[in-house]
Design a protein around this motif. Structure first.
Motif, PDB file in Angstrom:
ATOM      1  N   THR A  40     -52.792  96.942  -7.750  1.00  9.22           N
ATOM      2  CA  THR A  40     -52.818  96.433  -9.136  1.00  9.22           C
ATOM      3  C   THR A  40     -52.134  97.329 -10.092  1.00  9.22           C
ATOM      4  O   THR A  40     -52.064  98.705  -9.966  1.00  9.22           O
ATOM      5  CB  THR A  40     -54.111  95.750  -9.580  1.00  9.22           C
ATOM      6  N   GLN A  41     -51.759  96.892 -11.102  1.00  7.16           N
ATOM      7  CA  GLN A  41     -51.189  97.784 -12.083  1.00  7.16           C
ATOM      8  C   GLN A  41     -52.403  98.722 -12.970  1.00  7.16           C
ATOM      9  O   GLN A  41     -52.087  99.664 -13.140  1.00  7.16           O
ATOM     10  CB  GLN A  41     -50.812  96.985 -13.311  1.00  7.16           C
ATOM     11  N   GLU A  42     -53.658  97.797 -12.952  1.00  6.74           N
ATOM     12  CA  GLU A  42     -54.840  98.682 -13.153  1.00  6.74           C
ATOM     13  C   GLU A  42     -55.036  99.839 -12.512  1.00  6.74           C
ATOM     14  O   GLU A  42     -55.109 101.011 -12.835  1.00  6.74           O
ATOM     15  CB  GLU A  42     -55.952  97.790 -13.299  1.00  6.74           C
ATOM     16  N   GLU A  43     -54.810  99.580 -11.036  1.00  6.00           N
ATOM     17  CA  GLU A  43     -55.031 100.875 -10.189  1.00  6.00           C
ATOM     18  C   GLU A  43     -53.955 101.815 -10.423  1.00  6.00           C
ATOM     19  O   GLU A  43     -54.189 103.142 -10.455  1.00  6.00           O
ATOM     20  CB  GLU A  43     -55.021 100.309  -8.713  1.00  6.00           C
ATOM     21  N   ASN A  45     -52.414 102.675 -13.294  1.00  5.96           N
ATOM     22  CA  ASN A  45     -52.896 103.289 -14.295  1.00  5.96           C
ATOM     23  C   ASN A  45     -53.857 104.109 -14.225  1.00  5.96           C
ATOM     24  O   ASN A  45     -53.818 105.534 -14.681  1.00  5.96           O
ATOM     25  CB  ASN A  45     -53.461 102.273 -15.477  1.00  5.96           C
ATOM     26  N   LYS A  46     -54.847 103.963 -13.139  1.00  6.79           N
ATOM     27  CA  LYS A  46     -56.013 104.858 -12.746  1.00  6.79           C
ATOM     28  C   LYS A  46     -55.439 106.145 -12.054  1.00  6.79           C
ATOM     29  O   LYS A  46     -55.687 107.330 -12.353  1.00  6.79           O
ATOM     30  CB  LYS A  46     -57.029 104.422 -11.965  1.00  6.79           C
ATOM     31  N   VAL A  47     -54.396 105.956 -11.225  1.00  4.48           N
ATOM     32  CA  VAL A  47     -53.872 107.035 -10.612  1.00  4.48           C
ATOM     33  C   VAL A  47     -52.975 107.980 -11.307  1.00  4.48           C
ATOM     34  O   VAL A  47     -53.043 109.098 -11.304  1.00  4.48           O
ATOM     35  CB  VAL A  47     -52.876 106.193  -9.191  1.00  4.48           C
ATOM     36  N   MET A  48     -52.440 107.281 -12.208  1.00  2.76           N
ATOM     37  CA  MET A  48     -51.566 108.327 -13.363  1.00  2.76           C
ATOM     38  C   MET A  48     -52.355 109.029 -13.983  1.00  2.76           C
ATOM     39  O   MET A  48     -52.469 110.382 -14.429  1.00  2.76           O
ATOM     40  CB  MET A  48     -50.876 107.148 -14.242  1.00  2.76           C
ATOM     41  N   GLU A 216     -44.872  93.699  -8.129  1.00  5.40           N
ATOM     42  CA  GLU A 216     -45.750  93.844  -8.887  1.00  5.40           C
ATOM     43  C   GLU A 216     -45.914  94.985  -9.432  1.00  5.40           C
ATOM     44  O   GLU A 216     -46.256  95.262 -10.784  1.00  5.40           O
ATOM     45  CB  GLU A 216     -47.359  93.510  -7.809  1.00  5.40           C
ATOM     46  N   ILE A 217     -45.896  96.134  -8.781  1.00  2.45           N
ATOM     47  CA  ILE A 217     -46.088  97.434  -9.261  1.00  2.45           C
ATOM     48  C   ILE A 217     -44.771  98.478  -9.588  1.00  2.45           C
ATOM     49  O   ILE A 217     -44.998  99.662  -9.872  1.00  2.45           O
ATOM     50  CB  ILE A 217     -47.316  98.066  -8.396  1.00  2.45           C
ATOM     51  N   GLY A 218     -43.847  97.693  -8.941  1.00  2.00           N
ATOM     52  CA  GLY A 218     -42.445  98.609  -8.893  1.00  2.00           C
ATOM     53  C   GLY A 218     -42.114  98.898 -10.253  1.00  2.00           C
ATOM     54  O   GLY A 218     -42.009 100.411 -10.500  1.00  2.00           O
ATOM     55  N   LEU A 221     -44.568 101.058 -12.150  1.00  2.00           N
ATOM     56  CA  LEU A 221     -44.633 102.472 -11.745  1.00  2.00           C
ATOM     57  C   LEU A 221     -43.639 103.237 -12.296  1.00  2.00           C
ATOM     58  O   LEU A 221     -43.793 104.391 -12.972  1.00  2.00           O
ATOM     59  CB  LEU A 221     -44.696 102.650 -10.343  1.00  2.00           C
ATOM     60  N   THR A 222     -42.293 102.760 -12.201  1.00  2.00           N
ATOM     61  CA  THR A 222     -41.081 103.794 -12.446  1.00  2.00           C
ATOM     62  C   THR A 222     -40.765 103.687 -14.011  1.00  2.00           C
ATOM     63  O   THR A 222     -40.198 104.481 -14.589  1.00  2.00           O
ATOM     64  CB  THR A 222     -39.924 102.778 -12.018  1.00  2.00           C
ATOM     65  N   MET A 223     -41.593 102.703 -14.929  1.00  2.00           N
ATOM     66  CA  MET A 223     -41.392 102.757 -16.303  1.00  2.00           C
ATOM     67  C   MET A 223     -42.642 103.265 -16.851  1.00  2.00           C
ATOM     68  O   MET A 223     -42.801 103.158 -18.250  1.00  2.00           O
ATOM     69  CB  MET A 223     -41.262 101.361 -16.933  1.00  2.00           C
TER      70      MET A 223
END
Ligand code: G3P
Length: 478
Positions: A40-43, A45-48, A216-218, A221-223
């Protein structure tokens, strides 16, 4: 669900909170082979966040220690060649031997990168002010190379492991952290590869591997504001990414329509061997594949005959049997290739073999007498189909090469080195190979495309430099 491969974040293997999975279809059986987490996008965010935190201390880790860990990862990668190659066979139908070669080449790349990194990052520059007009010798400038921060690596399906490590290793040696978004086909091979880095003992959060749907996350992630650099290899998506990405360095390689120009004095056996290897290795699914042959009319019949007899010897079948021609990566890819073939048929191309397809498996096909009004003269099939255009002059060949929107590599065959050099100068591509098919490797060579083929230059040295920034300190004397 034990059947779904976990993603890698914060030094651990995790399930996504989405509870959803992405299926990986085996190109040969056309059935689901593996499943990976739909993060997910939330995940993301955490990874970042963890990538940013881990990078701070990694940048302070001595360079020789970073190199040591990379050497360790390289050795582990080579030891684990079998399970990784197995995934490459099942996910992207890479012929068995090539799958092993990809992993070994990747280990070598990681080691070389560690060696190169300690050399080039271990040096800075020292400048004095009095060389510029009007200055006394009162300013000393010291420069060094500092990391960019978080590097986002997006490799393509055709070399999921090799084109991942060609981004991971330079990023890490230079003191960056790395977030990997593998291609769906090739994601499991990437997860296995990341496991080798995990076993090598890199700090938590320094490397993460996030799987999921591009939709969903492409873009997310890139932005993402946490990303400080994107290294991407793939198709048109790269153009979209470059338009959306923020003010960060981009490294992109987006395919090619590599031309093979054949002059009258060329060694036609050498040419035929290179056309078959260059055009049909991994069923033509390489950015650097020979994608159009531009041959002088007077020798065209002889050359086509030689290529035909070599094509007849190619084995066609499953990757497990190490066949030369294996199923292309997906049904949509096979349909696209077929569309190009049908267009050429309708417009009168000569079929040197019968067109044959079973599922995603397309038999190798050489199309002679292709003309510029056919789609295959310009488009990249990414499959085992190769057009031959007969030319009346070298200029015509150069013109066709330069009229392409791509400009990755090209090659010219002649015994006349002077002619070869002039043609190389005239070809608007990142690299021209003289008397050999296009290829990226050896992996320390610069690798770059112009026009729609990419941004920046790869190759070990260039990638390390690209993933750093120059930092100056100026000492001002009284
Ligand atoms: O298609 C990706 C491109 O990097 C090709 O590499 O080694 O097959 O020339 P290679």
């Amino acid at each position: 669900d034990g059947d779904v491969f976990k993603y890698y974040a914060d030094g651990e293997w995790k399930k996504s909170s989405s509870g959803k999975a992405v299926s990986i279809i085996n190109p040969t059986t056309r059935k689901t082979q593996y499943k990976v987490q739909a993060c997910t996008q939330e995940e993301v965010n955490k990874v970042m966040e963890t990538a940013k935190a881990a990078q701070k201390s990694w940048a302070k880790t001595p360079l020789w220690k970073r190199a040591e860990l990379l050497h360790k990862a390289a050795a582990i990668l080579k030891e684990h060649r079998a399970p990784i190659a197995e995934a490459l066979i099942k996910e992207i139908a890479k012929p068995a031997k090539d799958a092993v070669t990809e992993v070994v080449r990747s280990g070598d790349l990681v080691s070389y990168c560690a060696e190169e990194g300690v050399r080039i990052l271990g040096q800075g520059t020292f400048l004095v002010s009095d060389s510029f007009p009007g200055n006394e010798r009162t300013k000393y400038c010291l420069t060094s190379k500092i990391p960019l921060g978080v590097v986002l690596a997006i490799p393509p399906f055709n070399y999921p492991v090799n084109l991942a490590v060609s981004k991971i290793a330079p990023a890490l040696i230079a003191g960056n952290s790395l977030v990997l978004k593998p291609p769906t086909q090739g994601a499991v091979a990437c997860l296995h590869m990341v496991h080798c880095f995990h076993l090598a003992g890199f700090p938590k959060g320094l490397i993460s591997c996030i799987t999921g749907k591009g939709s969903e996350i492409g873009d997310f992630l890139t932005m993402h504001p946490g990303v400080n650099c994107i290294s991407f290899t793939g198709g048109d998506t790269g153009i979209a990414i470059s338009k959306k990405a923020g003010m960060i360095p981009l490294q992109m390689e987006l395919g090619g329509k590599d031309a093979c120009i054949v002059l009258e004095d060329a060694d036609l056996d050498l040419v035929a061997a290179n056309i078959v290897k260059g055009g049909f290795s991994y069923s033509g699914q390489r950015c650097t594949a020979v994608k159009v042959v531009l041959v002088m009319e007077s020798i065209a019949d002889t050359l086509v005959e030689k290529v035909k007899s070599k094509v007849a010897k190619l084995t066609v079948g499953p990757p497990e049997d190490d066949c030369d021609i294996t199923p292309v990566v997906s049904e949509s890819s096979a349909n696209f290739i077929e569309g190009l073939v049908m267009d050429a048929k309708q417009k009168g191309a000569t079929f040197c073999q019968e067109y044959k397809r079973e599922g995603n498996l397309i038999w190798p096909l050489l199309l002679d007498h292709v003309r510029p009004d056919m789609r295959i003269a310009w488009e990249e099939p990414f499959g085992p189909v190769l057009p031959v255009i007969r030319i009346g002059s070298v200029e015509e060949g150069i013109h066709h090469c330069n009229a392409s929107n791509f400009g990755l590599q090209g090659c010219v065959f002649t015994k006349d080195i002077n002619k070869a050099m002039l043609i190389s100068d005239a070809m608007e591509t990142g690299t021209v190979q003289i008397n050999s098919a296009p290829a990226r490797g050896p992996d320390h060579f610069p690798f770059q495309g112009i026009k729609d083929s990419g941004i920046g230059s790869q190759g070990i040295t260039n990638s390390i430099n690209m993933m750093t920034k120059v930092k100056s300190t100026v000492i001002n004397l009284p």
